[in-house]
Design a protein around this motif. Structure first.
Motif, short mmCIF file in Angstrom:
data_model
loop_
_atom_site.label_atom_id
_atom_site.label_comp_id
_atom_site.label_asym_id
_atom_site.label_seq_id
_atom_site.Cartn_x
_atom_site.Cartn_y
_atom_site.Cartn_z
N ILE A 65 43.40 -14.47 11.10
CA ILE A 65 44.72 -14.92 10.16
C ILE A 65 44.05 -15.76 8.90
N ALA A 66 43.91 -15.55 7.33
CA ALA A 66 43.52 -15.62 6.08
C ALA A 66 44.48 -17.10 6.18
N ILE A 67 44.20 -18.20 5.77
CA ILE A 67 44.69 -19.07 4.79
C ILE A 67 44.47 -19.26 3.46
N ILE A 68 45.16 -18.83 2.59
CA ILE A 68 44.10 -19.30 0.46
C ILE A 68 45.02 -20.39 0.31
N ALA A 69 44.59 -21.31 0.09
CA ALA A 69 45.28 -22.59 -0.57
C ALA A 69 44.81 -23.02 -1.96
N GLY A 70 45.31 -23.32 -3.17
CA GLY A 70 44.88 -23.40 -3.98
C GLY A 70 44.51 -24.96 -4.60
N GLU A 71 45.15 -25.50 -4.06
CA GLU A 71 44.74 -26.78 -4.53
C GLU A 71 44.33 -27.99 -4.05
N ALA A 74 47.33 -20.27 19.81
CA ALA A 74 46.02 -19.80 20.40
C ALA A 74 44.93 -18.88 19.66
N PRO A 75 44.20 -19.91 20.83
CA PRO A 75 42.85 -20.57 20.90
C PRO A 75 41.98 -20.12 20.30
N ASN A 76 42.16 -18.41 20.19
CA ASN A 76 40.95 -17.35 19.96
C ASN A 76 41.55 -16.70 18.56
N ALA A 77 42.29 -16.96 17.72
CA ALA A 77 42.57 -16.74 16.36
C ALA A 77 41.30 -16.68 15.50
N ARG A 78 41.02 -16.09 15.23
CA ARG A 78 40.04 -16.52 14.11
C ARG A 78 40.90 -17.06 12.34
N LEU A 79 40.52 -17.70 11.87
CA LEU A 79 40.83 -18.65 10.75
C LEU A 79 39.80 -18.65 9.78
N TRP A 80 40.21 -18.20 8.46
CA TRP A 80 39.15 -18.41 8.00
C TRP A 80 39.76 -18.32 5.88
N GLY A 81 39.26 -18.21 5.29
CA GLY A 81 40.40 -17.93 3.46
C GLY A 81 39.46 -19.03 2.82
N ALA A 82 40.59 -19.68 2.07
CA ALA A 82 40.11 -20.38 1.12
C ALA A 82 40.42 -21.77 0.84
N GLY A 83 40.54 -22.85 0.46
CA GLY A 83 40.38 -24.58 0.25
C GLY A 83 39.28 -25.26 0.46
N GLY A 84 39.76 -26.64 0.61
CA GLY A 84 39.27 -27.16 0.98
C GLY A 84 38.76 -28.05 2.36
N VAL A 97 38.85 -23.62 10.15
CA VAL A 97 38.87 -22.43 9.32
C VAL A 97 37.74 -22.43 8.53
N GLU A 98 36.96 -21.48 8.64
CA GLU A 98 35.57 -21.43 7.61
C GLU A 98 36.08 -20.94 6.28
N LEU A 99 36.00 -21.58 5.44
CA LEU A 99 36.15 -21.32 4.22
C LEU A 99 35.26 -20.61 3.73
N VAL A 100 35.15 -19.09 2.54
CA VAL A 100 34.81 -18.71 2.42
C VAL A 100 34.41 -18.89 0.67
N GLN A 101 35.78 -19.62 0.44
CA GLN A 101 35.54 -19.78 -0.91
C GLN A 101 35.99 -21.44 -0.67
N GLU A 102 35.68 -22.33 -1.90
CA GLU A 102 35.83 -23.82 -2.29
C GLU A 102 36.76 -23.51 -3.43
N THR A 103 38.21 -24.45 -3.13
CA THR A 103 38.96 -24.34 -4.06
C THR A 103 39.50 -25.42 -4.25
#
Length: 99
Positions: A3-9, A27-37, A45-51
């Motif tokens: 699952i990618a979660i992208i928050a811009g502010e 869903a404890p085994n879900a992989r959560l990653w994305g962009a945020g703070g 969530v594993e952040l691939v981008q700081e927003t």
């Protein structure tokens, strides 16, 4: 689930963090990653981008940040293509998500 979660502010980051906590409860085994703070990061969530620097209150500030917001889309799109998420959750930040 990937699952990618992208928050811009900041408010989107806060909501996204709450969502991420609930998703990991369900869903404890879900992989959560994305962009945020910090809220997404603290939720696991594993952040691939700081927003977190994209939040603005007045239009004059938004105009100054717009080039950075638009430029942030390219590496994020590349990461989305590479990781092929099952679900993308886009929260707020139309300049990042539209197009």
């Amino acid at each position: 689930m990937n699952i990618a979660i992208i928050a811009g502010e900041a408010s989107g980051d806060r909501v996204g963090g709450q969502l991420a906590r609930e998703l990991l409860t369900l869903a404890p085994n879900a992989r959560l990653w994305g962009a945020g703070g910090k809220f997404l990061r603290e939720a696991g969530v594993e952040l691939v981008q700081e927003t977190s620097g994209f939040g603005v209150l007045v239009i004059a500030s938004a105009i100054g940040l717009l080039p950075n917001m638009v430029a942030s889309r390219t590496p994020l799109l590349m990461e989305l293509r590479r990781r092929q998420p099952d679900v993308i959750v886009a929260i707020d930040a139309g300049a990042v998500h539209l197009g």
